[in-house]
Scaffold this active site. Structure first.
Site, PDB file in Angstrom:
ATOM      1  N   LYS A 172       0.049  41.655  28.932  1.00  0.00           N
ATOM      2  CA  LYS A 172      -0.856  40.569  28.765  1.00  0.00           C
ATOM      3  C   LYS A 172      -0.481  39.205  28.184  1.00  0.00           C
ATOM      4  CE  LYS A 172      -3.384  40.570  24.542  1.00  0.00           C
ATOM      5  NZ  LYS A 172      -4.639  40.722  23.856  1.00  0.00           N
TER       6      LYS A 172
HETATM    7  C1  R5P Z   1      -3.610  39.135  19.476  1.00  0.00           C
HETATM    8  O1  R5P Z   1      -2.509  39.233  18.715  1.00  0.00           O
HETATM    9  C2  R5P Z   1      -4.347  40.301  19.664  1.00  0.00           C
HETATM   10  O2  R5P Z   1      -3.448  41.236  20.387  1.00  0.00           O
HETATM   11  C3  R5P Z   1      -5.412  39.833  20.520  1.00  0.00           C
HETATM   12  O3  R5P Z   1      -5.851  41.324  21.113  1.00  0.00           O
HETATM   13  C4  R5P Z   1      -5.196  38.808  21.885  1.00  0.00           C
HETATM   14  O4  R5P Z   1      -4.919  37.810  21.377  1.00  0.00           O
HETATM   15  C5  R5P Z   1      -6.559  38.736  22.635  1.00  0.00           C
HETATM   16  O5  R5P Z   1      -7.485  38.377  21.994  1.00  0.00           O
HETATM   17  P1  R5P Z   1      -8.064  36.872  22.059  1.00  0.00           P
HETATM   18  O6  R5P Z   1      -8.802  36.779  23.549  1.00  0.00           O
HETATM   19  O7  R5P Z   1      -8.930  36.571  21.032  1.00  0.00           O
HETATM   20  O8  R5P Z   1      -6.814  36.005  22.198  1.00  0.00           O
END
Ligand code: R5P
Length: 260
Positions: A172
């Site tokens: 990710k």
């Molecule tokens: C962040 O530390 C988390 O792992 C979140 O899952 C990630 O940032 C994704 O969430 P968002 O779309 O709110 O950035």
């Protein structure tokens, strides 16, 4: 890759489209009661039917997701820090045995390339891959960015490639200019985080640009659950990721769903 691991991954990245809409609700692990996730169950339940997987900690899974739910779990297993401390100082919080007990399809861990605890987080990733592969559990590496890190293609390519080299099965990361470079130099599938809440139209454009440039989907949190209409938003994101709708079409769809 063995059968079990492939099976688990294909529950997350849907074979029909080769894409995925992961719903990230793990923010509390370092942010506490984040806006929109104060009572996780209330946020999660209506969105569940539209999530290809749910990314969260064991605490929220156990307390806030019905065990009957037919959704693949991506279990966050790194943490140990808070927004008040040094974010990169994470360790492994949850064992593979626990991940198995919770029937996780994948485990997720953040790596902090270029930060004070770069080495520990990268070694944790390696260790996690070795342990998870013994049981056919997939590993998602999250390329976390420190407060002062620039989210450009050069940095994100570095972080994503290292994560893949250490054995992550998918990664990710963040969308950036020249995102193709990040995709083309990373040998495993990439999903993008949504990042801070932005207007719905912008978040849909982000998702559209990311999949057009090679991401297999999104792992989106705040831009869904902090939306003025979370259900309409996740449906609109799905229309981009799985049906190939353009961002403007998806925004029209969002407005229509929101007014229903
Ligand atoms: C962040 O530390 C988390 O792992 C979140 O899952 C990630 O940032 C994704 O969430 P968002 O779309 O709110 O950035």
């Amino acid at each position: 890759m063995d059968w079990g691991l492939k099976n688990r991954l294909s529950r997350i990245i849907k074979p029909e489209t080769g894409r995925t809409v992961m719903l990230a609700v793990d923010h509390g692990y370092f942010l506490g009661p984040t806006s929109g996730l104060e009572v996780p169950r209330r946020t999660i339940e209506p969105l569940l039917p539209y999530a290809d997987s749910l990314m969260l900690t064991r605490g929220v899974l156990r307390t806030s997701v019905p065990p009957e739910a037919d959704v693949p779990i991506v279990l966050r297993v790194s943490g140990g820090t808070s927004i008040l401390g040094e974010l990169s100082n994470e360790g492994i919080t949850t064992s593979i045995k626990e991940a198995l007990r919770l029937n996780a399809a994948a485990v997720a861990l953040s790596v902090f390339v270029g930060s004070p605890h770069e080495k520990e987080t990268l070694l944790s990733l390696s260790q996690l891959v070795s342990e998870a592969e013994e049981y056919g559990i997939a590993v998602l590496a999250v390329t976390a960015v420190g407060k002062d890190m620039v989210r450009d293609a050069r940095y994100l390519s570095l972080a994503c490639r290292i994560a893949a080299e250490l054995g992550a099965h998918f990664v990710k990361t963040y969308y950036c200019e020249e995102f193709e470079t990040v995709v083309n130099t990373c040998p495993v599938p990439l999903v993008i985080a949504g990042g801070k809440k932005t207007p719905e139209k912008e978040a849909l454009e982000l998702a559209s640009n990311a999949v057009a440039r090679g991401a297999v989907g999104v792992d989106m949190g705040r831009n869904i659950f902090q939306s003025e209409a979370p259900l309409a938003m996740i449906k609109a994101v799905r229309s981009i990721v799985h049906q190939g709708k353009r961002a403007d079409e998806a925004y029209e769809f969002f407005l229509k769903e929101k007014s229903r």
